[in-house]
Design an enzyme around this catalytic site. Sequence first.
Site, PDB file in Angstrom:
ATOM      1  CG  LEU A  18      45.117  38.106  40.391  1.00 32.13           C
ATOM      2  CD1 LEU A  18      44.225  38.567  39.250  1.00 32.13           C
ATOM      3  CD2 LEU A  18      46.381  37.457  39.850  1.00 32.13           C
ATOM      4  CG  ASP A  60      41.667  37.933  43.024  1.00 35.03           C
ATOM      5  OD1 ASP A  60      42.057  38.814  43.813  1.00 35.03           O
ATOM      6  OD2 ASP A  60      42.447  37.220  42.366  1.00 35.03           O
ATOM      7  CD  GLU A  65      32.755  47.829  41.107  1.00 35.08           C
ATOM      8  OE1 GLU A  65      31.952  48.747  41.317  1.00 35.08           O
ATOM      9  OE2 GLU A  65      33.970  47.940  41.313  1.00 35.08           O
ATOM     10  CG  ASP A  66      36.532  43.554  39.027  1.00 33.92           C
ATOM     11  OD1 ASP A  66      36.382  44.707  38.597  1.00 33.92           O
ATOM     12  OD2 ASP A  66      37.358  43.260  39.903  1.00 33.92           O
ATOM     13  NE  ARG A 133      43.869  42.687  36.191  1.00 38.74           N
ATOM     14  CZ  ARG A 133      43.494  42.498  37.455  1.00 38.74           C
ATOM     15  NH1 ARG A 133      42.216  42.449  37.766  1.00 38.74           N
ATOM     16  NH2 ARG A 133      44.390  42.352  38.404  1.00 38.74           N
ATOM     17  CG  HIS A 163      39.823  47.921  38.029  1.00 42.01           C
ATOM     18  ND1 HIS A 163      39.755  47.021  39.080  1.00 42.01           N
ATOM     19  CD2 HIS A 163      39.832  47.159  36.912  1.00 42.01           C
ATOM     20  CE1 HIS A 163      39.735  45.793  38.602  1.00 42.01           C
ATOM     21  NE2 HIS A 163      39.787  45.844  37.292  1.00 42.01           N
ATOM     22  CB  CYS A 250      36.317  45.632  44.363  1.00 38.47           C
ATOM     23  SG  CYS A 250      37.515  46.901  44.094  1.00 38.47           S
TER      24      CYS A 250
END
Length: 255
Positions: A18, A60, A65-66, A133, A163, A250
């Site tokens: 993305l 991705d 981290e996400d 998000r 973010h 990330c």
Amino acid sequence: MFKNVIVRVPSKTISEGLTSADEGKPIYEKALVQHENYVSALTKTGVNVTVLGPEDDFPDSCFVEDVALCTSKCAIITRPGALSRRKEAALPDMLEALQKFYDTIEYIEDPGTIEAGDIMMVGDHFYIGLSARTNEEGAKQMIAILEKHGLSGQMVEMKEMLHLKTGLAYLENNNLLVAGEFKTAPEFKDFNKIEVEISEAYGANCIWMNGYVIVPEGYPNVQQKIEALGYKVLVVDTSEYRKIDGGLSCLSLRF
């Protein structure tokens, strides 16, 4: 102090990640080398690095981290706001890796969405950005889980950044790198703010690691300001990850 880090090797499908950046597609071979250099820099800070294998179904997925928030008390599996990333949070090898370090694993549930790129840890307090998000329900669930474990959290309104940590990096000792909309955000008025110019905004995403600060390559003013505070700086090229909206923080879970 951080003792452990979890990373995931980028997949061959990374070029399909993305992105809102207009910088072309990442080149897999270059991304792989940059990832190896990133892991090498982390190792220099004295942490143990767990490396998970690539997941070609999830372009991705190197942005680990996400999908989880690692705190001093528990790990919290998130529910990513990006639909294509939602199943990343349930990948068995990630859960297995976290279970090696944590007795308690909590989960964010539907209709909450949250990505930990929107969460900045300052001691036992967590700032949670409300972004495209991360929704309010996800943030409320996260704060409730944190409070259950004796930690705390608060929401931060956002309008511009992808973010929260796109424009913020906490460097310990009350030092906070700030870019864009966060320069004037009231939540951060009591920090010693190190302002990042718009031309180097990407450089605001640095990570403090046991007295070192890892800084992205190509942002000399940011690097200079951090060195002036007395930190030891390690520079890592993340240009291939910038193409798909990714930065230094990330690429790892740090705890």
